[in-house]
Design an enzyme around this catalytic site. Structure first.
Site, PDB file in Angstrom:
ATOM      1  N   SER A 150       0.826  -1.196   0.000  1.00  0.00           N
ATOM      2  CA  SER A 150       0.000   0.000   0.000  1.00  0.00           C
ATOM      3  C   SER A 150       0.872   1.263   0.000  1.00  0.00           C
ATOM      4  CB  SER A 150      -0.970  -0.037   1.184  1.00  0.00           C
ATOM      5  OG  SER A 150      -1.988   0.925   1.053  1.00  0.00           O
ATOM      6  N   ASP A 228     -10.064  -5.636  -3.530  1.00  0.00           N
ATOM      7  CA  ASP A 228      -9.478  -4.580  -2.701  1.00  0.00           C
ATOM      8  C   ASP A 228     -10.400  -3.358  -2.695  1.00  0.00           C
ATOM      9  OD1 ASP A 228      -7.851  -2.393  -1.751  1.00  0.00           O
ATOM     10  OD2 ASP A 228      -6.066  -3.567  -2.242  1.00  0.00           O
ATOM     11  N   HIS A 261      -7.378  -6.027   0.590  1.00  0.00           N
ATOM     12  CA  HIS A 261      -6.196  -5.218   0.896  1.00  0.00           C
ATOM     13  C   HIS A 261      -5.448  -5.714   2.136  1.00  0.00           C
ATOM     14  CE1 HIS A 261      -4.016  -1.524  -0.065  1.00  0.00           C
ATOM     15  NE2 HIS A 261      -4.002  -1.170   1.212  1.00  0.00           N
TER      16      HIS A 261
END
Length: 284
Positions: A150, A228, A261
């Site tokens: 991320s 995600d 995620h």
């Protein structure tokens, strides 16, 4: 650079250790975690893989949740995981939001206002942390890789591209591919370095690929879950895919059906990423 041991654990026949040290880059104390595979206890000089974590995370998050130690032990890789920002810098507003300030350093050097004194994570990772690795970890400094998730995926891509003399291998899980064009990036960049988009592009993986000399190309592995929740608004992997196609950049971008995620996603594909780095760094 001297470091102080905080705690240590046995793990996959190796050692998990957490340290603190003073950092000139952030004008304060930083913490980081290290996994020493069993080969390190035999005195071998081993390659290093630095992991950069995402928003709200710290030096422990990946090493507790990522499941990487078993594969690092197999290949003889030292894992290094720094914190994501300075802590307790005393800057007004540093703890107001989860996506700016504490836990959200974005791996850039702040130039704006009070942030410039402490929030210099690019210099921390590429200078101060490098000094620690060289002085204290018995590492092979010529065999280093970088990866992340991320915000940390953004950091791994951009620092890997900008410092090819340090990092010989790069990968990322669900990276913020083009922070210039997403809300997380716009908020962080505006706060840390101002409103000039030409400066933002110096910290944007898509723009760095576009400007990169082909002689600097190295294979990059990126995994992205299709479930995600941040896929379209914040991460924008299609922009990374597009610039790679336009330039011939050697990107392997894998879209994983049903994965989100979380660290469950990362844990699932961690073996592939460690193997990617092990091959590039000449591990057994």
């Amino acid at each position: 650079m001297s470091i102080t041991l905080i705690k240590e654990h046995r793990c996959h026949s190796g050692r998990m250790a957490y340290y603190s040290h003073g950092s000139d880059a952030v004008n304060g104390e930083m913490k980081f975690g290290v996994y020493f595979p069993p080969q390190a206890d035999r005195g071998e000089k081993l390659p290093v893989l630095t992991y950069l974590a995402g928003l709200t995370c710290n030096e422990e998050t990946f090493l507790i949740k990522g499941g990487a130690q078993q594969y690092a032990a197999k290949h003889g890789l030292i894992l290094v995981a720094p914190d994501t920002s300075p802590r307790g810098a005393g800057i007004e507003g540093e703890d107001d939001d989860w996506d700016f300030g504490t836990g959200a350093g974005f791996y850039i050097n702040a130039t704006r206002g009070a942030w410039a004194k402490n929030y210099c994570m690019e210099s921390y990772v590429t200078q101060d942390l490098q000094a620690v690795i060289k002085d204290s970890l018995n590492a092979d400094m010529d065999r280093q890789g970088i990866f992340g998730h991320s915000m940390g995926g953004h950091g791994a891509l951009t620092l890997g591209f900008k410092y090819p003399e340090i990092y010989k291998s790069i990968s990322a899980f669900a990276p913020i591919c083009s922070p210039t064009f997403c809300p997380w990036g716009a908020k962080a960049f505006s706060g840390y370095i101002g409103s000039d988009h030409s400066v933002w592009k110096q910290h944007d993986a898509v723009e760095l690929i576009r400007a990169m000399d082909k002689s600097q190309y190295k294979p990059v592995l990126v995994d992205q879950g299709l479930a995600d929740e941040f896929l379209n608004e914040q991460l924008k992997p299609h922009l990374l895919e597009k610039v790679a196609a336009e330039t011939g950049f050697p990107l392997t971008l894998r879209f994983q059906e049903g994965y989100d995620h979380s660290y469950y996603f990362m844990n699932t594909f961690m073996e592939d990423h460690i193997a990617h780095h092990a091959e590039a760094l000449g591990c057994s």
